[in-house]
Design a protein around this motif. Structure first.
Motif, PDB file in Angstrom:
ATOM      1  N   PRO A  17     -47.320 -23.840  21.197  1.00 35.16           N
ATOM      2  CA  PRO A  17     -46.366 -23.596  20.109  1.00 35.16           C
ATOM      3  C   PRO A  17     -46.024 -22.125  19.855  1.00 35.16           C
ATOM      4  N   LEU A  18     -46.594 -21.175  20.607  1.00 36.19           N
ATOM      5  CA  LEU A  18     -46.164 -19.787  20.407  1.00 36.19           C
ATOM      6  C   LEU A  18     -44.747 -19.579  20.909  1.00 36.19           C
ATOM      7  N   SER A  19     -44.436 -20.138  22.073  1.00 35.33           N
ATOM      8  CA  SER A  19     -43.102 -19.993  22.658  1.00 35.33           C
ATOM      9  C   SER A  19     -42.204 -21.124  22.171  1.00 35.33           C
ATOM     10  N   ARG A  20     -41.053 -20.773  21.636  1.00 38.79           N
ATOM     11  CA  ARG A  20     -40.074 -21.756  21.153  1.00 38.79           C
ATOM     12  C   ARG A  20     -38.714 -21.459  21.788  1.00 38.79           C
ATOM     13  N   TYR A 305     -59.943 -21.182  25.469  1.00 41.01           N
ATOM     14  CA  TYR A 305     -58.989 -20.194  24.945  1.00 41.01           C
ATOM     15  C   TYR A 305     -58.590 -20.670  23.555  1.00 41.01           C
ATOM     16  N   ILE A 306     -58.898 -19.858  22.530  1.00 40.83           N
ATOM     17  CA  ILE A 306     -58.587 -20.235  21.145  1.00 40.83           C
ATOM     18  C   ILE A 306     -57.790 -19.092  20.522  1.00 40.83           C
ATOM     19  N   HIS A 307     -56.608 -19.407  20.015  1.00 38.26           N
ATOM     20  CA  HIS A 307     -55.665 -18.404  19.514  1.00 38.26           C
ATOM     21  C   HIS A 307     -55.227 -18.811  18.109  1.00 38.26           C
ATOM     22  N   ALA A 308     -55.589 -18.008  17.118  1.00 34.06           N
ATOM     23  CA  ALA A 308     -55.191 -18.263  15.728  1.00 34.06           C
ATOM     24  C   ALA A 308     -54.209 -17.190  15.288  1.00 34.06           C
ATOM     25  N   THR A 309     -53.112 -17.600  14.653  1.00 32.31           N
ATOM     26  CA  THR A 309     -52.109 -16.626  14.223  1.00 32.31           C
ATOM     27  C   THR A 309     -52.012 -16.484  12.699  1.00 32.31           C
ATOM     28  N   SER A 310     -52.401 -17.515  11.927  1.00 30.35           N
ATOM     29  CA  SER A 310     -52.136 -17.426  10.487  1.00 30.35           C
ATOM     30  C   SER A 310     -53.282 -17.897   9.607  1.00 30.35           C
ATOM     31  N   LEU A 321     -61.350 -26.041  26.548  1.00 32.20           N
ATOM     32  CA  LEU A 321     -60.202 -26.404  25.717  1.00 32.20           C
ATOM     33  C   LEU A 321     -59.248 -25.220  25.541  1.00 32.20           C
ATOM     34  N   ILE A 322     -58.001 -25.575  25.272  1.00 25.50           N
ATOM     35  CA  ILE A 322     -56.990 -24.643  24.780  1.00 25.50           C
ATOM     36  C   ILE A 322     -56.667 -25.053  23.353  1.00 25.50           C
ATOM     37  N   PRO A 327     -48.346 -21.163  12.100  1.00 27.66           N
ATOM     38  CA  PRO A 327     -48.209 -21.661  10.732  1.00 27.66           C
ATOM     39  C   PRO A 327     -47.696 -23.097  10.624  1.00 27.66           C
ATOM     40  N   ASP A 328     -46.966 -23.583  11.643  1.00 26.12           N
ATOM     41  CA  ASP A 328     -46.384 -24.916  11.514  1.00 26.12           C
ATOM     42  C   ASP A 328     -46.828 -25.897  12.588  1.00 26.12           C
ATOM     43  N   ALA A 329     -47.756 -25.508  13.469  1.00 24.95           N
ATOM     44  CA  ALA A 329     -48.171 -26.421  14.535  1.00 24.95           C
ATOM     45  C   ALA A 329     -49.514 -25.987  15.103  1.00 24.95           C
ATOM     46  N   VAL A 330     -50.263 -26.971  15.635  1.00 24.08           N
ATOM     47  CA  VAL A 330     -51.523 -26.709  16.318  1.00 24.08           C
ATOM     48  C   VAL A 330     -51.517 -27.476  17.629  1.00 24.08           C
ATOM     49  N   LEU A 331     -51.860 -26.782  18.719  1.00 23.74           N
ATOM     50  CA  LEU A 331     -51.989 -27.413  20.032  1.00 23.74           C
ATOM     51  C   LEU A 331     -53.459 -27.484  20.414  1.00 23.74           C
ATOM     52  N   VAL A 332     -53.893 -28.672  20.867  1.00 23.94           N
ATOM     53  CA  VAL A 332     -55.222 -28.853  21.432  1.00 23.94           C
ATOM     54  C   VAL A 332     -55.043 -29.534  22.777  1.00 23.94           C
ATOM     55  N   SER A 333     -55.573 -28.901  23.837  1.00 21.34           N
ATOM     56  CA  SER A 333     -55.393 -29.438  25.182  1.00 21.34           C
ATOM     57  C   SER A 333     -56.609 -29.124  26.035  1.00 21.34           C
TER      58      SER A 333
END
Length: 480
Positions: A17-20, A305-310, A321-322, A327-333
């Motif tokens: 969800p970082l790239s839109r 790889y865990i990336h938190a923005t907000s 896991l990734i 702020p509006d979405a979370v991806l788990v893969s």
């Protein structure tokens, strides 16, 4: 002279969800504090005899691209806007036509905007190696020295011992992405390189080859370029001609068919950052082989790889896991399933969900806005206006607005009145009133906007005047 042409048309769906769609990966700072587009420009500093940078991008990204280029590039030769994506061959054709209109016998260096190259000096040496071959009329591509039997890349097979000039080898064939067994055979046999999608060639030679191999494409690209319109700092291609152009890559349209193709090996720490697993590979790992970005706490977590923005993200007892939070979405893969992230994006697109297109913070040429709260008949936004910038002169049919200045100075037009507000001051914009918000100061203007009314959509805007050349009519949710 080498004219760098940066191709910035991708959507980067596998880095959601970082790239839109409206803020793709090349416009994001994924590896350093500079965006991938800016890193591509800065990499050119290691080259000799380089002319002004040309960039080809989606017209919806034009203001972000221009702002990022101006921040790092001393000389911009043009920003060409594609009305529709037609892959790399038409983009290269238009770039060649543009370069020939500005320079004598230019050599184009085509670079995707979303690649990582760790060793800029090795990259410069490879370009220097390919320069003589390109000047002599060869169409040069750069083949990445493979680090292993990768199945996610196409391959180039070179003619061993058949150098046309020092370090440049004739191309025998381009090969589609192989299965694992085939990739292992390629690596064992030698003479195979990953296809980087980077090219170096004389503009006139490329156009002559394209005219022989795909005359329809060249004719439509020529028409789109010759009928292009200048729009502020941009060159806007003719929409009808360019949209009618066949969509094809440089590889398929020219390189696989021409007798002029040569490959220069490149070993420079290259990665096309095609998925989240690439960012896990490229970044430094902790003792448990994790990459942690932002406010992240972990316990018994490995190879992730865990990336938190907000906000704070916590993880316990998971491996491989990734996890990416916005702020509006979370991806788990799972890390080995990240190529399938694009399937989530397709589902979002099919459902017409805004999360496929844009972030909660929406960027505009004047600044940005972010929805803080939304419910029936009201919406609260945080608005930031850059120094010297202004929103459109506009009005709304279905909502009124209350503005509270938090930081900076606001110059506000309401009907035939002009008022200036400082911090902690506010005003009211009645429904139907003609109004404009400007920042006359030297620091960003921050304010809170409270909208009230029966309809709060972005398309409830009638634009009367706009200093950024955006179409002044109603019904375009991408323009405010």
């Amino acid at each position: 002279m080498i004219i760098p042409v940066i191709l910035s048309g991708g959507a980067g769906t596998r880095l959601w969800p970082l790239s839109r769609a409206l803020y793709p990966k090349q416009l994001l700072p994924l590896m350093t504090d500079k965006t991938m587009l800016q890193e591509t420009v800065l990499r050119l500093g290691a080259l000799d005899n380089v002319g002004p940078v040309c960039c080809i991008c989606n017209e919806q990204h034009r203001f972000l691209v221009a702002e990022q280029l101006h921040a790092v590039a001393g000389n911009i030769g043009g920003i060409i806007l594609e009305p529709a994506g037609r892959n790399t061959a038409p983009a290269a054709a238009v770039a060649a036509l543009h370069a020939l209109s500005e320079h004598e016998l230019p050599i184009l260096l085509l670079l995707p905007a979303d690649h990582v190259i760790r060793d800029a000096e090795a990259f410069a040496r490879a370009v220097s190696t390919g320069y003589d071959a390109a000047a002599a009329g060869a169409l040069v591509t750069f083949g990445i020295v493979p680090a292993g039997p990768e199945t996610g890349y196409g391959y180039i097979r070179a003619q061993a011992g058949g150098e046309t000039s020092e370090g440049a080898f004739p191309v025998l064939e381009f090969v589609e992405k192989p299965d694992r067994v085939t990739a292992e055979r390629y690596i064992a046999s030698g003479g195979y390189y990953w296809n980087s999608g980077m090219f170096l060639f004389r503009a006139d030679v490329f156009l002559r080859e394209l005219e022989q191999l795909n005359p329809e494409m060249l004719a439509l690209c020529r028409r789109a370029f010759e009928s292009a319109a200048v729009d502020l700092d941009f060159l806007r291609l003719d929409s009808s001609a360019f949209t009618a152009c066949p969509a094809d890559s440089i590889d398929y349209a020219v390189m696989e068919k021409t007798s002029r193709a040569v490959v220069v090996p490149l070993d420079a720490g290259w990665n096309d950052v095609g998925a989240w697993s690439a960012l896990w590979e490229l970044n430094e790992h902790d003792d448990a082989s994790n990459v942690l970005k932002g406010d992240v706490l972990v316990e018994d977590v490995r190879d992730s790889y865990i990336h938190a923005t907000s906000r704070l993200v916590g993880a316990v007892g998971v491996d491989n896991l990734i996890i990416v939070e916005t702020p509006d979405a979370v991806l788990v893969s799972s890390r080995d399933k990240v190529q399938e992230v694009k399937s989530i994006v397709r589902k979002l697109q099919d459902s017409k969900r805004v999360e496929a297109e844009t972030h909660r913070r929406v960027y505009r040429p004047w600044g940005s806005y972010e929805t803080v709260d939304l419910a029936d008949r009201f919406q609260v936004k945080r608005i930031i206006v850059k120094p010297g910038a202004a929103l459109s002169l506009q009005k709304h049919f279905h909502r009124a607005e209350h503005w509270i200045v938090v930081k900076g100075t606001a110059q506000i037009t309401v009907g035939d009145r002009q008022i200036t507000l400082g911090e902690d001051q506010s005003t009211y914009i009645p429904l139907g009133s003609l109004h404009r918000l400007e920042n006359p100061g030297k620091i960003p203007l921050e304010l809170i906007e409270v909208q009230t009314g029966s309809y709060l959509g972005e398309d409830d805007i009638v634009r009367i005047d706009d200093r950024y050349g955006r179409i002044p009519d109603s019904g375009a949710a991408t323009v405010r």
